[in-house]
Enzyme design. Sequence first.
Site, PDB file in Angstrom:
ATOM      1  N   ASP A   1      21.649  80.901  16.699  1.00 55.95           N
ATOM      2  CA  ASP A   1      21.945  79.469  16.628  1.00 55.95           C
ATOM      3  C   ASP A   1      23.251  79.252  15.860  1.00 55.95           C
ATOM      4  OD1 ASP A   1      21.015  80.181  14.119  1.00 55.95           O
ATOM      5  OD2 ASP A   1      19.269  78.880  14.156  1.00 55.95           O
TER       6      ASP A   1
ATOM      7  N   ASN B   1       9.732  73.387   7.555  1.00 52.81           N
ATOM      8  CA  ASN B   1       9.093  72.410   8.438  1.00 52.81           C
ATOM      9  C   ASN B   1       8.561  73.066   9.719  1.00 52.81           C
ATOM     10  OD1 ASN B   1      11.449  72.981   9.804  1.00 52.81           O
ATOM     11  ND2 ASN B   1      11.976  70.848  10.244  1.00 52.81           N
TER      12      ASN B   1
ATOM     13  N   HIS C   1      10.318  74.992  11.761  1.00 55.04           N
ATOM     14  CA  HIS C   1      11.282  75.254  12.834  1.00 55.04           C
ATOM     15  C   HIS C   1      11.507  76.750  12.997  1.00 55.04           C
ATOM     16  CE1 HIS C   1      15.046  74.878  10.018  1.00 55.04           C
ATOM     17  NE2 HIS C   1      14.629  76.117  10.059  1.00 55.04           N
TER      18      HIS C   1
ATOM     19  N   GLU D   1      13.448  72.206  16.353  1.00 57.40           N
ATOM     20  CA  GLU D   1      12.793  71.356  15.361  1.00 57.40           C
ATOM     21  C   GLU D   1      11.444  70.851  15.886  1.00 57.40           C
ATOM     22  OE1 GLU D   1      13.862  71.405  12.524  1.00 57.40           O
ATOM     23  OE2 GLU D   1      16.026  71.147  12.330  1.00 57.40           O
TER      24      GLU D   1
END
Length: 238
Positions: A67, A136, A138, A143
């Site tokens: 990424d 979170n 991800h 996401e």
Amino acid sequence: MKVNIYPDYKTLSRSTADLINSYISAKKDSLVCLASGHTPRGVFDCLIDDVTSKGLDLTHCTFVGLDEWVGIPAHTKGSCRAMMDEDFFHPLQIPKDRIEFFNGMASDLNAEVDRINNLIAAHGGLDIMLVGIGTNGHIAMNEPGTSFETLAHISMLADETKEVGQKYFATSTQLNSGVTLGLKHFREAKLPILMANGEKKAAIIQKTLTTLPVESLPSSVIHLIDHGFVMIDQAAVK
Ligand code: PGA
């Protein structure tokens, strides 16, 4: 999936590197995606050691970036490319033509997405995909809410990711979106590995391992991957 728990970060890193080493030793022209970030640095050190003193041959591998932050130049400290260069590509002198990375500065990001999707498809999928996990849930920049069917795409970053991501940069940096491989790439990789260490990951690891696959928690995709590995240290399973 298989969950392997190790007493500490050192043994976790060594065992994760061993999985990667065994795979590449059997398939020298592997298409390899290794996450940047803090989690895999111990694995990189082990792989560097394997290459320099134990005969591991990476010269036929192609490396794909996982990424990149949109709008951050590759040479800026904190970009995913800069982290990979510093921690892995430069120490091993991996030639540039063996590295395919998203350009977060590209004027046509859709073309970047297509380029990387086509490259992976042309290789018949990724061989190895090593990812960390965000607090979170991800995976890469997928996401919460991202479809489990996604390939590479442009992603709007969650507020938590923008905040936590500051740790990679020397100064406060505006982060809005990213370009990332997708969860389908992870599902289809021949050797998918989710790695986590340390107490700060304990809550999300517990949630991941106890939640049925649901797109509001990207890391829960691991339950759909029979051949996947979750590699964690004791601190991350409090
Ligand atoms: P970290 O990042 O390895 O730096 O903890 C993981 C992630 O956010 O995916």
